[in-house]
Design an enzyme around this catalytic site. Structure first.
Site, PDB file in Angstrom:
ATOM      1  N   GLU A  91     -43.877  56.740 -47.562  1.00  0.00           N
ATOM      2  CA  GLU A  91     -43.384  57.699 -48.540  1.00  0.00           C
ATOM      3  C   GLU A  91     -42.417  57.051 -49.527  1.00  0.00           C
ATOM      4  O   GLU A  91     -41.673  56.126 -49.191  1.00  0.00           O
ATOM      5  CB  GLU A  91     -42.729  58.870 -47.808  1.00  0.00           C
ATOM      6  CG  GLU A  91     -43.763  59.597 -46.965  1.00  0.00           C
ATOM      7  CD  GLU A  91     -43.241  60.830 -46.250  1.00  0.00           C
ATOM      8  OE1 GLU A  91     -43.892  61.880 -46.371  1.00  0.00           O
ATOM      9  OE2 GLU A  91     -42.202  60.762 -45.583  1.00  0.00           O
ATOM     10  N   CYS A 104     -36.569  55.951 -54.467  1.00  0.00           N
ATOM     11  CA  CYS A 104     -36.266  55.444 -53.128  1.00  0.00           C
ATOM     12  C   CYS A 104     -37.558  54.906 -52.522  1.00  0.00           C
ATOM     13  O   CYS A 104     -38.521  55.633 -52.331  1.00  0.00           O
ATOM     14  CB  CYS A 104     -35.690  56.594 -52.292  1.00  0.00           C
ATOM     15  SG  CYS A 104     -35.347  56.125 -50.596  1.00  0.00           S
ATOM     16  N   CYS A 111     -40.485  51.457 -38.400  1.00  0.00           N
ATOM     17  CA  CYS A 111     -39.265  50.653 -38.348  1.00  0.00           C
ATOM     18  C   CYS A 111     -39.025  50.257 -36.907  1.00  0.00           C
ATOM     19  O   CYS A 111     -39.302  51.027 -35.991  1.00  0.00           O
ATOM     20  CB  CYS A 111     -38.081  51.477 -38.865  1.00  0.00           C
ATOM     21  SG  CYS A 111     -36.561  50.512 -39.100  1.00  0.00           S
ATOM     22  N   CYS A 115     -32.856  53.516 -34.776  1.00  0.00           N
ATOM     23  CA  CYS A 115     -31.583  54.239 -34.881  1.00  0.00           C
ATOM     24  C   CYS A 115     -31.819  55.663 -34.373  1.00  0.00           C
ATOM     25  O   CYS A 115     -32.824  56.296 -34.685  1.00  0.00           O
ATOM     26  CB  CYS A 115     -31.082  54.257 -36.328  1.00  0.00           C
ATOM     27  SG  CYS A 115     -30.774  52.591 -36.958  1.00  0.00           S
ATOM     28  N   CYS A 118     -32.648  58.844 -36.775  1.00  0.00           N
ATOM     29  CA  CYS A 118     -33.545  58.639 -37.921  1.00  0.00           C
ATOM     30  C   CYS A 118     -34.992  58.930 -37.518  1.00  0.00           C
ATOM     31  O   CYS A 118     -35.483  58.412 -36.513  1.00  0.00           O
ATOM     32  CB  CYS A 118     -33.422  57.188 -38.406  1.00  0.00           C
ATOM     33  SG  CYS A 118     -34.560  56.791 -39.745  1.00  0.00           S
ATOM     34  N   GLY A 172     -38.205  51.901 -43.134  1.00  0.00           N
ATOM     35  CA  GLY A 172     -38.190  50.481 -42.786  1.00  0.00           C
ATOM     36  C   GLY A 172     -36.878  49.776 -43.049  1.00  0.00           C
ATOM     37  O   GLY A 172     -35.980  50.309 -43.685  1.00  0.00           O
ATOM     38  N   GLU A 173     -36.778  48.556 -42.512  1.00  0.00           N
ATOM     39  CA  GLU A 173     -35.584  47.725 -42.691  1.00  0.00           C
ATOM     40  C   GLU A 173     -35.955  46.589 -43.653  1.00  0.00           C
ATOM     41  O   GLU A 173     -36.664  45.637 -43.257  1.00  0.00           O
ATOM     42  CB  GLU A 173     -35.117  47.197 -41.326  1.00  0.00           C
ATOM     43  CG  GLU A 173     -34.079  46.099 -41.399  1.00  0.00           C
ATOM     44  CD  GLU A 173     -32.888  46.429 -42.324  1.00  0.00           C
ATOM     45  OE1 GLU A 173     -32.333  47.531 -42.248  1.00  0.00           O
ATOM     46  OE2 GLU A 173     -32.540  45.556 -43.154  1.00  0.00           O
ATOM     47  N   SER A 204     -30.525  48.640 -48.984  1.00  0.00           N
ATOM     48  CA  SER A 204     -29.754  49.196 -47.874  1.00  0.00           C
ATOM     49  C   SER A 204     -30.230  48.564 -46.576  1.00  0.00           C
ATOM     50  O   SER A 204     -31.420  48.532 -46.290  1.00  0.00           O
ATOM     51  CB  SER A 204     -29.943  50.715 -47.817  1.00  0.00           C
ATOM     52  OG  SER A 204     -29.251  51.248 -46.706  1.00  0.00           O
ATOM     53  N   LEU A 227     -23.445  51.905 -41.797  1.00  0.00           N
ATOM     54  CA  LEU A 227     -22.382  51.690 -40.816  1.00  0.00           C
ATOM     55  C   LEU A 227     -22.442  52.744 -39.702  1.00  0.00           C
ATOM     56  O   LEU A 227     -22.625  52.421 -38.544  1.00  0.00           O
ATOM     57  CB  LEU A 227     -21.037  51.746 -41.550  1.00  0.00           C
ATOM     58  CG  LEU A 227     -19.867  51.037 -40.923  1.00  0.00           C
ATOM     59  CD1 LEU A 227     -20.137  49.560 -40.745  1.00  0.00           C
ATOM     60  CD2 LEU A 227     -18.621  51.246 -41.802  1.00  0.00           C
ATOM     61  N   HIS A 228     -22.241  53.984 -40.049  1.00  0.00           N
ATOM     62  CA  HIS A 228     -22.458  55.149 -39.175  1.00  0.00           C
ATOM     63  C   HIS A 228     -21.505  55.301 -38.004  1.00  0.00           C
ATOM     64  O   HIS A 228     -21.466  56.341 -37.358  1.00  0.00           O
ATOM     65  CB  HIS A 228     -23.894  55.207 -38.647  1.00  0.00           C
ATOM     66  CG  HIS A 228     -24.932  55.203 -39.726  1.00  0.00           C
ATOM     67  ND1 HIS A 228     -24.816  55.958 -40.879  1.00  0.00           N
ATOM     68  CD2 HIS A 228     -26.102  54.525 -39.860  1.00  0.00           C
ATOM     69  CE1 HIS A 228     -25.874  55.748 -41.647  1.00  0.00           C
ATOM     70  NE2 HIS A 228     -26.648  54.883 -41.059  1.00  0.00           N
ATOM     71  N   ASN A 303     -29.472  64.899 -41.799  1.00  0.00           N
ATOM     72  CA  ASN A 303     -30.646  65.710 -42.115  1.00  0.00           C
ATOM     73  C   ASN A 303     -31.477  65.873 -40.865  1.00  0.00           C
ATOM     74  O   ASN A 303     -31.950  64.889 -40.301  1.00  0.00           O
ATOM     75  CB  ASN A 303     -31.470  65.046 -43.223  1.00  0.00           C
ATOM     76  CG  ASN A 303     -30.700  65.041 -44.524  1.00  0.00           C
ATOM     77  OD1 ASN A 303     -30.236  66.076 -44.993  1.00  0.00           O
ATOM     78  ND2 ASN A 303     -30.523  63.864 -45.103  1.00  0.00           N
ATOM     79  N   CYS A 346     -32.735  61.823 -46.765  1.00  0.00           N
ATOM     80  CA  CYS A 346     -32.467  60.604 -45.993  1.00  0.00           C
ATOM     81  C   CYS A 346     -32.790  60.829 -44.531  1.00  0.00           C
ATOM     82  O   CYS A 346     -32.353  61.800 -43.932  1.00  0.00           O
ATOM     83  CB  CYS A 346     -30.989  60.222 -46.050  1.00  0.00           C
ATOM     84  SG  CYS A 346     -30.370  60.023 -47.693  1.00  0.00           S
TER      85      CYS A 346
END
Ligand code: SAH
Length: 367
Positions: A91, A104, A111, A115, A118, A172-173, A204, A227-228, A303, A346
């Protein structure tokens, strides 16, 4: 096999033309046709000699991923689902704002980072996207938005550009697909292609320390770091890769990045999870981090997605958290939730991923 020109960065395209005995400026002309005009048909590249057009038609193609779905949210956020083959789809999201338009972009089908909060991370991983599939998202979006605006085909003046910013914040990373991401970045930045400034292209990352250094050395753009959590214990729970690259090493990499960064700060993304990372004590720890790295905090209200197990921090909690950071002299903004009615916000991007990793794990357990 014809060469997909979407997969070639400016240098590789120059090499392709040199191999065909053509002058370097031909590569620039074709870059403009393909990326600035969104043209896929060599026959319509009117300032190329007929012979060259025929050679190109025989040896090359402009092959973007196939469009599967186009959704528009109530707030005009737009999401495209693109087929990347073998049952996988990724997407891309366009976020229009008064003074800019941000695209974006996804960099992997799925991924591997897992996390906890996510949706993409829950799906597992299929494969890295190719350069053509990464830049193909920008190619599609620019072309579609331009056609919708009723613009005549042809090069646009840069001040009319609908897409003014690109963020590598989709599925993805990006730093785990470095070799395909960097050529795509070079196309975004090239004068003859998308001509975006380094400050308006943001990568990011979850924090892959050695690759942050490589990005700094090879193609520095604006950097955002997910960071989170403000300490290793909590961060390792939410972002498992923290075990490999703990906060001290990540923050040191951020400081090194700033030596070459087009911006003089790192953006720290921080998802606001109710009762998990949103207390006054967390805010105090975060201030210490902010004092150690020139940075801006971007709070992202969580989200939700099915069975996530997390809740978004209430607005009053987010407000007080922000106030604590501001009072300590930090710069802090809260990301506005956009496009959540079409699952474009996100952490909600899921596309369609045929998960090889988890299937492999299940198979291993079965043995
Ligand atoms: N892998 C990269 C790129 C993804 S960017 C990275 O980790 O930075 C997407 C951003 O949205 C990241 O900051 C990610 O942590 C955040 N995010 C993921 N899930 C989310 C969710 N459910 N709600 C809000 N933000 C989320």
């Amino acid at each position: 096999m014809r060469t997909n020109l979407l997969g070639l960065d400016p240098e590789a395209l120059a090499g392709f033309f040199a191999a065909h005995g053509e002058k370097p400026f031909r590569a620039q002309q074709v870059l403009r046709w393909v990326h600035r005009c969104g043209e896929a048909d060599f026959a319509r590249m009117s300032d190329l000699a007929k012979g060259l057009r025929e050679t190109l038609a025989a040896s090359a193609e402009v092959a973007p991923p196939r469009l599967l779905r186009d959704s528009i949210a109530a707030d005009a956020t737009r999401k495209w689902l693109l087929d990347v083959g073998a049952g996988n789809a990724v997407e891309t999201v366009f976020i229009p704002e008064a003074n800019r338009g941000t695209l974006c972009v996804s960099t992997q089908a799925g991924c591997t980072m897992a996390c906890r909060f996510c949706a993409t991370g829950r799906q597992g991983f299929n494969r890295n996207l190719t350069t053509a599939e990464i830049i193909g998202q920008l190619w599609w979006a620019a072309r579609t938005l331009r056609a919708d605006a009723g613009d005549a085909p042809g090069p646009q003046r840069s001040e009319d550009r609908v897409i003014s910013n690109v963020v590598l914040m989709g599925m993805g990373e990006p730093l785990l697909n470095f070799d395909n991401v960097v050529p795509a970045l070079r196309l975004m930045l090239d004068d003859h292609a998308y001509n975006l400034s380094r400050r308006r292209v943001t990568l990011s990352t979850v924090g892959i320390v050695p690759m942050i250094d490589r990005l700094r050395d090879e193609c520095p753009v604006a950097l955002a770091v997910s960071l989170h959590a403000p300490n290793d214990a909590l961060r390792s729970r939410l972002v498992p890769v923290n075990d490999k690259y703990p906060l001290a090493s990540l923050l040191a990499a951020c400081r090194r990045y700033l030596e070459r960064s087009p911006r003089d700060f790192i953006t720290f993304e921080y998802v606001m999870l109710d009762g998990v990372n949103d207390s006054p004590a967390h805010a105090r720890e975060l201030v210490e981090i902010g004092r150690s790295v020139p940075s801006k905090f971007n709070l992202i209200p969580f989200n939700p997605f099915p069975d996530s197990g997390f809740r978004r921090s209430p607005p009053a909690v987010i407000r007080r958290f922000t106030e604590r950071l501001l009072a300590a002299g930090m710069i802090c903004t809260t990301r506005k939730t956009r496009g959540d009615d079409i699952d474009a916000a996100c952490g909600q991007l899921a596309g369609r991923v045929r998960d090889r990793t988890r299937r492999a794990a299940r198979a291993a357990r079965a043995v």
